[in-house]
Write a protein that holds these residues in place. Structure first.
Motif, PDB file in Angstrom:
ATOM      1  N   THR A  94       0.833  -1.201   0.000  1.00  0.00           N
ATOM      2  CA  THR A  94       0.000   0.000   0.000  1.00  0.00           C
ATOM      3  C   THR A  94       0.869   1.253   0.000  1.00  0.00           C
ATOM      4  O   THR A  94       0.587   2.207  -0.735  1.00  0.00           O
ATOM      5  CB  THR A  94      -0.915  -0.008   1.245  1.00  0.00           C
ATOM      6  N   THR A  97       2.370   1.727  -3.450  1.00  0.00           N
ATOM      7  CA  THR A  97       1.344   2.169  -4.399  1.00  0.00           C
ATOM      8  C   THR A  97       1.019   3.640  -4.187  1.00  0.00           C
ATOM      9  O   THR A  97       0.943   4.410  -5.155  1.00  0.00           O
ATOM     10  CB  THR A  97       0.074   1.316  -4.230  1.00  0.00           C
ATOM     11  N   GLN A 101       1.533   6.856  -6.698  1.00  0.00           N
ATOM     12  CA  GLN A 101       0.445   7.761  -7.056  1.00  0.00           C
ATOM     13  C   GLN A 101       0.806   9.210  -6.712  1.00  0.00           C
ATOM     14  O   GLN A 101       0.511  10.126  -7.485  1.00  0.00           O
ATOM     15  CB  GLN A 101      -0.839   7.347  -6.338  1.00  0.00           C
TER      16      GLN A 101
END
Length: 162
Positions: A94, A97, A101
């Motif tokens: 997470t 990721t 982003q």
């Protein structure tokens, strides 16, 4: 449940017993059967359910309830370790990721900022051009009004701008 208590014996004590038995056997050749029995009697002591915890000391075994509870605790700790590892793995995924982003978002915002800065620079240039054009037209207007005022003294009156 009844617990069996065994006498703790050190390796040194067992070796002394074996050496004493060997000494008896060597001094009394007619008593070979009793020394044979003593060796196997000592073997019975060694074959009792004993576990070694440290070099030189021995501890008695645990009863079934204690063993089961320790096994259960070990299994629970193992499962908790597996769950912790899974949680850390998910959190790392997470985090990676979200970091990607955020990097993409930062890049897009940087591009948009540069486009806006270019647009601002273009608008400033146009504003300066319009201001220069306005100043030129204002000067030309004053010149024309002065010329009209000289022409207008012959009887025709034109409005004047102050």
């Amino acid at each position: 449940m009844a617990r069996v208590h065994l006498r703790k014996r050190t390796e040194l004590e067992m070796n002394e017993d074996l050496n004493a038995n060997a000494a008896k056997r060597s001094t009394d050749p007619n008593n070979s059967k009793s020394s044979y029995e003593e060796i196997y009697a000592n073997k019975a002591v060694l074959d009792t359910p004993v576990t070694r915890s440290h070099k030189g000391t021995m501890t008695s075994g645990l009863n079934a309830a204690e063993t089961t509870s320790y096994r259960l605790a070990a299994v629970c700790l193992g499962l908790m370790c597996v769950l912790l590892l899974a949680a850390v793995t998910v959190l790392c995924f997470t985090f990676i990721t979200e970091t990607d982003q955020l990097q993409i978002s930062y890049t897009n915002l940087t591009i948009e900022y540069e486009e806006l800065q270019t647009s601002i620079d273009n608008l400033i240039t146009k504003r300066d051009q319009l201001q220069a054009s306005y100043n030129d037209l204002t000067k030309e207007h004053h010149v024309l009004l002065k010329g009209l005022s000289h022409l207008g003294s012959g009887g025709v009156k034109y409005p004047t701008v102050k």
